[in-house]
Write a protein that holds these residues in place. Sequence first.
Motif, PDB file in Angstrom:
ATOM      1  N   ARG A  33      13.719   9.910  -8.243  1.00  0.00           N
ATOM      2  CA  ARG A  33      12.254  10.158  -8.386  1.00  0.00           C
ATOM      3  C   ARG A  33      11.577   8.917  -7.663  1.00  0.00           C
ATOM      4  O   ARG A  33      11.675   7.760  -8.283  1.00  0.00           O
ATOM      5  N   ARG A  34      10.527   9.170  -6.813  1.00  0.00           N
ATOM      6  CA  ARG A  34       9.707   8.051  -6.373  1.00  0.00           C
ATOM      7  C   ARG A  34       8.758   7.752  -7.283  1.00  0.00           C
ATOM      8  O   ARG A  34       8.334   8.585  -7.823  1.00  0.00           O
ATOM      9  N   ARG A  35       8.416   6.492  -7.348  1.00  0.00           N
ATOM     10  CA  ARG A  35       7.367   5.928  -8.055  1.00  0.00           C
ATOM     11  C   ARG A  35       5.721   6.628  -7.743  1.00  0.00           C
ATOM     12  O   ARG A  35       5.005   6.379  -8.049  1.00  0.00           O
ATOM     13  N   GLY A  36       5.896   6.715  -6.297  1.00  0.00           N
ATOM     14  CA  GLY A  36       4.520   7.282  -5.550  1.00  0.00           C
ATOM     15  C   GLY A  36       4.297   6.460  -4.389  1.00  0.00           C
ATOM     16  O   GLY A  36       5.032   5.379  -4.323  1.00  0.00           O
ATOM     17  N   TRP A  37       3.379   6.901  -3.579  1.00  0.00           N
ATOM     18  CA  TRP A  37       3.117   5.972  -2.438  1.00  0.00           C
ATOM     19  C   TRP A  37       2.135   4.893  -2.292  1.00  0.00           C
ATOM     20  O   TRP A  37       1.413   4.965  -3.631  1.00  0.00           O
ATOM     21  N   SER A  38       2.495   3.863  -1.657  1.00  0.00           N
ATOM     22  CA  SER A  38       1.852   2.588  -2.254  1.00  0.00           C
ATOM     23  C   SER A  38       0.117   2.984  -1.667  1.00  0.00           C
ATOM     24  O   SER A  38      -0.687   2.266  -2.192  1.00  0.00           O
ATOM     25  N   GLY A  39      -0.006   3.721  -0.845  1.00  0.00           N
ATOM     26  CA  GLY A  39      -1.538   3.718  -0.128  1.00  0.00           C
ATOM     27  C   GLY A  39      -1.950   2.720   0.636  1.00  0.00           C
ATOM     28  O   GLY A  39      -1.074   2.103   1.399  1.00  0.00           O
ATOM     29  N   ALA A  40      -3.007   2.676   1.006  1.00  0.00           N
ATOM     30  CA  ALA A  40      -3.868   1.865   1.772  1.00  0.00           C
ATOM     31  C   ALA A  40      -3.676   0.317   1.327  1.00  0.00           C
ATOM     32  O   ALA A  40      -3.725  -0.586   2.109  1.00  0.00           O
ATOM     33  N   GLY A  41      -3.834   0.013   0.007  1.00  0.00           N
ATOM     34  CA  GLY A  41      -3.738  -1.205  -0.493  1.00  0.00           C
ATOM     35  C   GLY A  41      -2.354  -1.858  -0.519  1.00  0.00           C
ATOM     36  O   GLY A  41      -1.527  -1.429  -0.151  1.00  0.00           O
ATOM     37  N   SER A  42      -2.474  -3.213  -0.830  1.00  0.00           N
ATOM     38  CA  SER A  42      -1.254  -4.112  -1.082  1.00  0.00           C
ATOM     39  C   SER A  42      -0.417  -3.698  -1.822  1.00  0.00           C
ATOM     40  O   SER A  42      -1.154  -3.316  -3.038  1.00  0.00           O
ATOM     41  N   ASP A  43       0.940  -3.876  -1.795  1.00  0.00           N
ATOM     42  CA  ASP A  43       1.972  -3.448  -2.951  1.00  0.00           C
ATOM     43  C   ASP A  43       3.171  -4.355  -2.820  1.00  0.00           C
ATOM     44  O   ASP A  43       3.477  -5.056  -1.714  1.00  0.00           O
ATOM     45  N   ASP A  44       3.951  -4.371  -3.841  1.00  0.00           N
ATOM     46  CA  ASP A  44       5.054  -5.297  -3.774  1.00  0.00           C
ATOM     47  C   ASP A  44       6.102  -5.002  -3.085  1.00  0.00           C
ATOM     48  O   ASP A  44       6.991  -5.658  -2.485  1.00  0.00           O
ATOM     49  N   ARG A  45       6.209  -3.730  -2.580  1.00  0.00           N
ATOM     50  CA  ARG A  45       7.092  -3.051  -1.775  1.00  0.00           C
ATOM     51  C   ARG A  45       6.734  -3.180  -0.418  1.00  0.00           C
ATOM     52  O   ARG A  45       7.768  -3.091   0.490  1.00  0.00           O
ATOM     53  N   ASP A  46       5.754  -3.751  -0.007  1.00  0.00           N
ATOM     54  CA  ASP A  46       5.271  -3.973   1.468  1.00  0.00           C
ATOM     55  C   ASP A  46       6.075  -5.117   1.999  1.00  0.00           C
ATOM     56  O   ASP A  46       6.487  -6.079   1.263  1.00  0.00           O
ATOM     57  N   PRO A  47       6.285  -5.037   3.492  1.00  0.00           N
ATOM     58  CA  PRO A  47       6.849  -6.282   4.007  1.00  0.00           C
ATOM     59  C   PRO A  47       6.019  -7.573   4.045  1.00  0.00           C
ATOM     60  O   PRO A  47       4.947  -7.529   3.871  1.00  0.00           O
ATOM     61  N   GLN A  48       6.853  -8.786   3.381  1.00  0.00           N
ATOM     62  CA  GLN A  48       5.827  -9.656   3.230  1.00  0.00           C
ATOM     63  C   GLN A  48       6.462 -10.802   4.259  1.00  0.00           C
ATOM     64  O   GLN A  48       7.488 -11.082   4.628  1.00  0.00           O
ATOM     65  N   PRO A  49       5.440 -12.108   4.524  1.00  0.00           N
ATOM     66  CA  PRO A  49       5.679 -12.713   5.618  1.00  0.00           C
ATOM     67  C   PRO A  49       6.718 -14.013   4.754  1.00  0.00           C
ATOM     68  O   PRO A  49       6.861 -14.003   3.686  1.00  0.00           O
ATOM     69  N   LEU A  50       7.419 -14.459   5.511  1.00  0.00           N
ATOM     70  CA  LEU A  50       8.566 -15.464   5.245  1.00  0.00           C
ATOM     71  C   LEU A  50       8.064 -16.390   4.598  1.00  0.00           C
ATOM     72  O   LEU A  50       8.684 -16.941   3.464  1.00  0.00           O
ATOM     73  N   GLY A  51       6.998 -17.040   4.735  1.00  0.00           N
ATOM     74  CA  GLY A  51       6.320 -18.309   4.243  1.00  0.00           C
ATOM     75  C   GLY A  51       5.877 -17.891   2.923  1.00  0.00           C
ATOM     76  O   GLY A  51       6.019 -18.728   1.993  1.00  0.00           O
ATOM     77  N   ARG A  52       5.165 -16.779   2.658  1.00  0.00           N
ATOM     78  CA  ARG A  52       4.699 -16.320   1.238  1.00  0.00           C
ATOM     79  C   ARG A  52       6.093 -15.962   0.321  1.00  0.00           C
ATOM     80  O   ARG A  52       6.008 -16.694  -0.687  1.00  0.00           O
ATOM     81  N   VAL A  53       6.981 -15.515   0.868  1.00  0.00           N
ATOM     82  CA  VAL A  53       8.287 -15.258   0.039  1.00  0.00           C
ATOM     83  C   VAL A  53       8.935 -16.639  -0.443  1.00  0.00           C
ATOM     84  O   VAL A  53       9.307 -16.796  -1.447  1.00  0.00           O
ATOM     85  N   ALA A  54       8.985 -17.531   0.467  1.00  0.00           N
ATOM     86  CA  ALA A  54       9.493 -18.861   0.337  1.00  0.00           C
ATOM     87  C   ALA A  54       8.737 -19.773  -0.602  1.00  0.00           C
ATOM     88  O   ALA A  54       9.335 -20.223  -1.555  1.00  0.00           O
ATOM     89  N   SER A  55       7.490 -19.425  -0.580  1.00  0.00           N
ATOM     90  CA  SER A  55       6.673 -20.381  -1.403  1.00  0.00           C
ATOM     91  C   SER A  55       6.661 -19.530  -2.693  1.00  0.00           C
ATOM     92  O   SER A  55       6.731 -20.414  -3.819  1.00  0.00           O
TER      93      SER A  55
END
Length: 168
Positions: free
Chosen positions: A40-62
């Motif tokens: 079962r999916r938790r739901g769609w992330s919608g238009a706002g930002s979500d933890d499941r969205d792709p993140q820039p490498l610099g932000r992930v490394a930081s």
Amino acid sequence: MARAALDAARARQAERGGGTRGSSRRTVRRGVPGEGARRRRRGWSGAGSDDRDPQPLGRVASRLSTQRGWTPNLANGSVFGRWADLVGTEVAEHATPTALRDGELTVQADSTAWATQLRLLQRQLLAKIAAGLGHGVVTKMRIHGPSAPSWRRGPRHVSGRGPRDTYG
């Protein structure tokens, strides 16, 4: 002989509870409710930002360096990597950082004149480094002049008192 082996295998399968080719098999179709276990999916992330969205490498490394406690070590390493940007190209041509321990930066100068100049500019250099990296990364500077080879040991050393003034 092959047909007999096949019949024996089918008979063993039937004894264990499995069906033969013509028996009814349970098929699990994906996406059909009630058939098999369905994730079962938790739901769609919608238009706002979500933890499941792709993140820039610099932000992930930081985020990773902050979580693991690597931020002070990275700040120390950036002193060496960004030396020319922090202190300026003219100073960087004549002085190189050699060590950074407990907030004390050791700098090696090309000549004694540059070592003296760096000692006079020490407060300005500390302010530039603090502006570029943050306060507390470098708190003190130890500046060394060039190191000449010592002739006290080795093949060119003469034992005794050495040459003295004989003219007078």
